[in-house]
Design a protein around this motif. Structure first.
Motif, mmCIF file in Angstrom:
data_model
loop_
_atom_site.group_PDB
_atom_site.id
_atom_site.type_symbol
_atom_site.label_atom_id
_atom_site.label_comp_id
_atom_site.label_asym_id
_atom_site.label_seq_id
_atom_site.Cartn_x
_atom_site.Cartn_y
_atom_site.Cartn_z
ATOM 1 N N ASN A 83 0.818 -1.217 0.000
ATOM 2 C CA ASN A 83 0.000 0.000 0.000
ATOM 3 C C ASN A 83 0.852 1.267 0.000
ATOM 4 O O ASN A 83 0.517 2.249 -0.671
ATOM 5 N N CYS A 113 -6.050 -4.405 -2.386
ATOM 6 C CA CYS A 113 -5.015 -4.458 -1.338
ATOM 7 C C CYS A 113 -5.479 -3.759 -0.066
ATOM 8 O O CYS A 113 -5.199 -4.227 1.049
ATOM 9 N N MET A 114 -6.197 -2.642 -0.216
ATOM 10 C CA MET A 114 -6.722 -1.948 0.965
ATOM 11 C C MET A 114 -7.679 -2.849 1.744
ATOM 12 O O MET A 114 -7.630 -2.920 2.986
ATOM 13 N N TRP A 184 -6.203 7.437 -3.212
ATOM 14 C CA TRP A 184 -6.433 6.035 -2.891
ATOM 15 C C TRP A 184 -7.747 5.583 -3.523
ATOM 16 O O TRP A 184 -8.550 6.409 -3.988
#
Length: 369
Positions: A83, A113-114, A184
């Motif tokens: 991240n 991935c978060m 993000w």
């Protein structure tokens, strides 16, 4: 380093009134680099300590706990690496997603991935709590029915469940979306199109809250069982020392997870079930930054709450309390002597003469005290 340089180049090319925006970008990049560096250092140190303890330990239940703890630290370490690298990559292109990600591949990877590195620590923390609860409340079943391959399968299932939730939006053709800060990617929560856009973030939040609730229940049951066993056995039991060390670590992990992840999970539920306001994106970004501290604080639980460190802290507290009690006893003796002398000064001549011949000793003072 390259992210900072590219950020400065982009700032020079911008118009002068945007100097404040430029400084905010540089601050965000510096904050991301510091957070990533501290997280990698902390998790690497904790992983070294846990692997060293895992190779040295001979107790089966302790080995199972260290297996889950090492997996948790490895997950946090990879979360910081993956991240953090994606965040620096986005800032290096000045958050121009249309230029470097026209097909939304990086955004989908970033969002997955978060979700994965967010749910995995919560699932692993709840699995550790369940394992310790069974080990303390049902020790015979834990030693005979739960082998090491069962623990490894449970570990693989926790990672598999987190990965399934992470790739579910991509499989259902509901890709992750760039958020308002453009730094993000996460679920599509702004103006949802249908019930799937509402269901996916709710599923993420409900699973996270369920994992926290399971950790709280199991850790409470384990703590009560340990306290009850210690009260029944007046003498010190050798077998419960490592149980107490592990439950202290589990309680600390549970507290850190609740403080760091609780606001984000609750905020996602609120945003998914009501209309979006202007401050929603800013508040969501703040609680996400708070959640990233979970991956920094988790390793310090294993670094600080070890048996050797706890023993040293206890000895320091005991020595400081012993010196304070010694000073208090000395002060009580001096006050008693002064009060005796004061009473002697007001007595008659015969009494003074008899008291002068027989001075009070320390033994008499102690008996009087």
């Amino acid at each position: 380093m390259s992210a900072n340089g590219s950020s400065e180049t982009g700032c020079r090319s911008e118009v002068r009134p945007s100097n404040n925006t430029c400084s905010q970008k540089e601050l965000s990049v510096i904050t991301s680099v510091i957070s990533m560096t501290v997280g990698i250092f902390s998790n690497s140190l904790a992983l070294f300590i846990l692997v060293k303890s895992y190779n040295r330990i001979r107790i089966k239940s302790k080995a199972s706990f260290l297996l889950f703890a090492s997996s948790l630290v490895v997950t946090d370490l990879l979360g910081h690496l993956v991240n953090g690298s994606l965040v620096l990559f986005v800032y290096s292109y000045h958050k121009k997603w249309e230029m470097f990600d026209p097909h939304h591949i990086i955004c989908s990877l970033f969002g997955a991935c978060m979700v994965f590195f967010g749910l995995s620590p919560l699932f692993l923390g709840s699995a550790m709590a369940v394992e310790r609860c069974i080990g303390v409340t049902r020790p015979i079943f834990h030693s005979t029915g739960l082998a090491s391959h069962h623990m490894k399968r449970l570990l693989g299932l926790t990672w598999l469940l987190a990965a399934l939730v992470a790739v579910l939006p991509v499989l259902l053709w509901r890709p992750y979306k760039v958020q308002s800060s453009r730094s993000w990617c996460f679920f599509h929560m702004e103006e949802p199109k249908d019930w799937l856009d509402v269901l996916l973030p709710l599923l993420f939040s409900m699973l996270g809250l369920l994992a926290l609730l399971l950790s709280i229940v199991c850790n409470t049951m384990t703590s009560c069982a340990l306290l009850q066993s210690r009260l029944r056995r007046k003498h010190h039991c050798r077998g419960t020392s490592y149980h107490i060390e592990m439950i202290c670590q589990l309680l600390a992990i549970m507290l850190v997870s609740c403080v760091c992840w609780g606001p984000l999970l609750i905020r996602i539920i609120v945003l998914s079930t009501k209309a979006k306001d202007d401050s929603a994106s800013f508040s969501l970004l703040m609680v996400v930054r708070m959640a990233t501290w979970n991956q920094i604080l988790d390793p310090w639980v294993y670094i600080l709450l070890r048996k050797a460190v706890l023993r040293k802290i206890f000895m320091l507290l005991q020595s400081s309390w012993g010196s304070k009690s010694h000073k208090l006893h000395h002060w009580q003796r001096s006050m008693l002597r002064s009060s005796v002398e004061t009473s002697n000064s007001g007595a008659g001549p015969s009494e003074c003469h008899s008291l002068g011949k027989l001075p009070l000793s320390d033994t008499v003072i102690k008996s009087i005290t």
